[in-house]
Design an enzyme around this catalytic site. Structure first.
Site, short mmCIF file in Angstrom:
data_model
loop_
_atom_site.label_atom_id
_atom_site.label_comp_id
_atom_site.label_asym_id
_atom_site.label_seq_id
_atom_site.Cartn_x
_atom_site.Cartn_y
_atom_site.Cartn_z
N ALA A 13 -22.50 5.01 15.28
CA ALA A 13 -21.52 6.09 15.36
C ALA A 13 -21.02 6.37 13.95
O ALA A 13 -21.27 5.60 13.03
CB ALA A 13 -20.37 5.68 16.26
N LYS A 14 -20.32 7.49 13.80
CA LYS A 14 -19.81 7.88 12.48
C LYS A 14 -19.00 6.78 11.83
O LYS A 14 -19.04 6.58 10.65
CB LYS A 14 -18.92 9.12 12.62
N ARG A 15 -18.26 6.04 12.65
CA ARG A 15 -17.40 5.02 12.07
C ARG A 15 -18.17 3.76 11.69
O ARG A 15 -17.60 2.81 11.18
CB ARG A 15 -16.26 4.68 13.03
N ASP A 16 -19.50 3.74 11.94
CA ASP A 16 -20.30 2.58 11.57
C ASP A 16 -20.52 2.57 10.07
O ASP A 16 -21.61 2.78 9.56
CB ASP A 16 -21.66 2.61 12.28
N SER B 79 -21.58 17.11 10.95
CA SER B 79 -20.14 17.40 10.97
C SER B 79 -19.49 16.53 9.90
O SER B 79 -19.73 15.32 9.87
CB SER B 79 -19.55 17.04 12.34
#
Ligand code: GLU
Ligand code: ZN
Length: 284
Positions: free
Chosen positions: A257-260, A9
């Site tokens: 997570a994506k925000r990592d 995504s």
């Protein structure tokens, strides 16, 4: 012939966990002389960004993961999702739901102490507030969520569906029992009011369209696979083999997570880390 896919995504940068997933799918296809496909899962128009997609393509190229054929974009496939929804609607398996998250939480507020509401792959199992006694008729509404009537769906299927798992944690034949599907998955949303589709519906329609034979993805999606197999059976689509791989974790054992951003592939790239080093970092 083996056909695998990577289906990110575009809502943030790829990190080591995505790289692991992509490498496994790529290598599985290449060792078997098969095809590796790319699909951009951008149905969440509020969060998906073309910049993230561009970065994903760059990161994959840098990792040496060349994909076959054109990139599929979910945002361009609404007609196919609508056709699948029409079919489920026409067979009486969907119903509109106007509950907010808050309504659901209130309906679930436990009258008895102790055990909280059952948690399904998408959060608390829906209490069935809007489920009609008989299937709704008329045109499919477009201004409400559409939920799958799981009880009716499982009754429609006859012999319990199952799938074949080859991942390390659950290898074997995984049956999907109707009572468990109702209790632990329940009436999930297949078309979100704000999107006109859902992750579950889109992934099933697209894996079939791309003729995927082997789905490789993180262990976090293992429970969601039961939903996908049920949908495949309802829509007469083939069920691929599944391989849910371990999750890549940080030093504290937390999954990435994506925000990592700290483990974003673009940062390793910028630091001059050679691509083969990424394979070593994820344990390959
Ligand atoms: N788009 C999903 C994600 O980024 C993965 C979908 C899948 O592999 O089925 O987590
Ligand atoms: Zn409702």
């Amino acid at each position: 012939m083996i056909r695998t896919r990577f289906a990110p995504s575009p809502t943030g940068p790829l990190h080591l966990g995505h790289a692991y997933s992509a490498i496994l799918a790529h290598d599985m296809a290449r060792t078997g002389g098969g095809a590796f496909l790319l699909r951009i899962e951008d149905i969440d128009r509020a969060r998906a960004r073309p910049e993230w997609e561009a970065l994903i393509l760059e990161d994959l190229a840098w990792l040496g993961l060349a994909w076959d054929g054109p990139v599929m974009r979910q945002s361009e496939r609404m007609d196919s999702y609508e056709a699948a929804l029409d079919r489920l609607w026409d067979t009486g398996l969907l119903y509109p739901c106007t509950c907010s998250r808050r309504d659901i939480a209130e309906a679930l507020a436990a009258p008895q102490e102790g055990a909280g509401p059952a948690m399904g792959p998408d959060g608390p199992v829906y209490p069935g507030t809007c489920r009609p006694a008989t299937p709704p008729t008329g045109p499919r509404p477009e201004t409400a969520h559409l939920r799958l009537d799981m009880g009716r769906a499982m009754a429609r299927l006859g012999p319990a569906p199952w799938f074949e798992e080859t991942g390390p944690a659950h290898a074997g034949r995984i049956p999907i029992d109707p009572a468990t599907a109702c209790a632990e998955i329940g009436d999930i949303v297949l078309a979100r009011r704000d999107m006109g589709t859902s992750y579950h519906l889109s992934v099933v329609v697209d894996d079939a369209e791309q003729r995927i034979t082997h789905v490789t993805r993180g262990e976090d999606l293992f429970e969601a696979t039961r939903i996908h197999v049920i949908l495949q059976r309802l829509l007469d689509l083939p069920t691929p083999l599944y391989h849910h791989h371990r999750l890549i974790r940080d030093e504290q054992g937390k999954r990435l997570a994506k925000r990592d951003d700290a483990r974003a592939i673009r940062l390793y790239r910028a630091e001059g880390v050679p691509p083969p080093e990424i394979r070593r970092m994820v344990g390959l």
